[in-house]
Motif scaffolding. Structure first.
Motif, PDB file in Angstrom:
ATOM      1  N   ASP A   3       0.846  -1.196   0.000  1.00 47.73           N
ATOM      2  CA  ASP A   3       0.000   0.000   0.000  1.00 47.73           C
ATOM      3  C   ASP A   3       0.882   1.247   0.000  1.00 47.73           C
ATOM      4  OD1 ASP A   3      -1.732   2.074   0.445  1.00 47.73           O
ATOM      5  OD2 ASP A   3      -2.568   1.266   2.291  1.00 47.73           O
ATOM      6  N   PRO A   4       0.938   1.992  -1.115  1.00 50.85           N
ATOM      7  CA  PRO A   4       1.788   3.188  -1.173  1.00 50.85           C
ATOM      8  C   PRO A   4       1.290   4.349  -0.313  1.00 50.85           C
ATOM      9  CG  PRO A   4       0.551   2.939  -3.207  1.00 50.85           C
ATOM     10  CD  PRO A   4       0.276   1.717  -2.381  1.00 50.85           C
ATOM     11  N   ALA A   5       0.101   4.216   0.282  1.00 52.79           N
ATOM     12  CA  ALA A   5      -0.421   5.278   1.150  1.00 52.79           C
ATOM     13  C   ALA A   5      -0.037   5.036   2.601  1.00 52.79           C
ATOM     14  CB  ALA A   5      -1.945   5.372   1.018  1.00 52.79           C
ATOM     15  N   LEU A   6       1.152   4.512   2.821  1.00 57.21           N
ATOM     16  CA  LEU A   6       1.667   4.289   4.172  1.00 57.21           C
ATOM     17  C   LEU A   6       2.852   5.210   4.417  1.00 57.21           C
ATOM     18  CD1 LEU A   6       1.645   0.387   4.409  1.00 57.21           C
ATOM     19  CD2 LEU A   6       0.161   1.966   5.647  1.00 57.21           C
ATOM     20  N   ILE A  28      -3.995   8.565   9.704  1.00 57.61           N
ATOM     21  CA  ILE A  28      -4.680   8.051   8.516  1.00 57.61           C
ATOM     22  C   ILE A  28      -3.762   7.127   7.719  1.00 57.61           C
ATOM     23  CG2 ILE A  28      -5.710   8.708   6.290  1.00 57.61           C
ATOM     24  CD1 ILE A  28      -6.494  11.393   7.634  1.00 57.61           C
ATOM     25  N   ILE A  29      -2.461   7.390   7.734  1.00 58.38           N
ATOM     26  CA  ILE A  29      -1.524   6.633   6.887  1.00 58.38           C
ATOM     27  C   ILE A  29      -0.538   5.796   7.696  1.00 58.38           C
ATOM     28  CG2 ILE A  29      -1.753   8.137   4.873  1.00 58.38           C
ATOM     29  CD1 ILE A  29       0.865   9.529   5.771  1.00 58.38           C
ATOM     30  N   ASP A  30      -0.861   5.516   8.968  1.00 58.66           N
ATOM     31  CA  ASP A  30       0.054   4.695   9.774  1.00 58.66           C
ATOM     32  C   ASP A  30      -0.196   3.201   9.618  1.00 58.66           C
ATOM     33  OD1 ASP A  30      -2.191   4.214  11.342  1.00 58.66           O
ATOM     34  OD2 ASP A  30      -1.369   5.120  13.168  1.00 58.66           O
ATOM     35  N   GLY A  31      -1.245   2.809   8.868  1.00 58.67           N
ATOM     36  CA  GLY A  31      -1.526   1.398   8.621  1.00 58.67           C
ATOM     37  C   GLY A  31      -2.298   0.709   9.723  1.00 58.67           C
ATOM     38  N   ASN A  32      -2.681   1.433  10.755  1.00 61.71           N
ATOM     39  CA  ASN A  32      -3.340   0.851  11.922  1.00 61.71           C
ATOM     40  C   ASN A  32      -4.766   1.394  12.023  1.00 61.71           C
ATOM     41  OD1 ASN A  32      -4.156  -0.010  14.438  1.00 61.71           O
ATOM     42  ND2 ASN A  32      -2.420   0.855  15.536  1.00 61.71           N
ATOM     43  N   THR A  33      -5.768   0.542  11.863  1.00 56.42           N
ATOM     44  CA  THR A  33      -7.151   1.020  11.943  1.00 56.42           C
ATOM     45  C   THR A  33      -7.595   1.308  13.372  1.00 56.42           C
ATOM     46  OG1 THR A  33      -7.994  -1.243  11.904  1.00 56.42           O
ATOM     47  CG2 THR A  33      -7.928  -0.064   9.790  1.00 56.42           C
ATOM     48  N   ALA A  34      -6.765   0.996  14.365  1.00 54.64           N
ATOM     49  CA  ALA A  34      -7.095   1.322  15.759  1.00 54.64           C
ATOM     50  C   ALA A  34      -6.806   2.793  16.065  1.00 54.64           C
ATOM     51  CB  ALA A  34      -6.327   0.424  16.723  1.00 54.64           C
TER      52      ALA A  34
END
Length: 137
Positions: A3-6, A28-34
């Protein structure tokens, strides 16, 4: 799929209309949905993601919390400039309102090329919205 949005792959939030110190836009772009970005009220709200390089994007996925803090309507614009100017509208979507869980909203972009994506939240189901993650393919 990578995912390039990281942030770990060079993506950056280069602008956010609001910021809460406990829930900053970088979440938003840390890859963590928590973790998530929380707007500070009023609409529209926006944020811009800059990618490490220009790329073709087939699909954007936005993860929002379903409930009162959910995004209702969203516009996405793209820019191919190096300095986040000359944006062009590429999508507009209304999200369904449901309760109590993380919602995944897929937005097809059909291989559009972009260096920046601007997300404009034009309305929410409350005065505030939370965006947990944006990913691109």
């Amino acid at each position: 799929m990578i995912d390039p949005a990281l942030v770990s792959l060079g993506a950056q939030i280069v602008l956010a209309a609001s910021s809460d110190e406990n829930h900053p836009p970088e979440n938003i772009i840390d890859g963590n949905t928590a973790t998530f970005w929380m707007s500070t009220g009023m609409f529209p709200q926006e944020f811009i993601i800059r990618f490490a390089e220009s790329m073709k994007i087939a699909l954007v996925t936005m993860h929002c919390y379903n409930g009162m803090k959910q995004v209702k309507t969203l516009k996405i614009e793209k820019s191919i400039s190096d300095d986040a100017t000359d944006f062009e509208a590429i999508s507009e979507k209304e999200f369904e309102h449901t309760e109590g869980h993380l919602q995944t909203n897929d937005i097809p972009l059909n291989g559009t090329t972009a260096t920046h994506l601007r997300f404009i939240v034009t309305s929410g189901y409350d005065h505030f919205v939370s965006v947990h993650r944006v990913s691109v393919e």
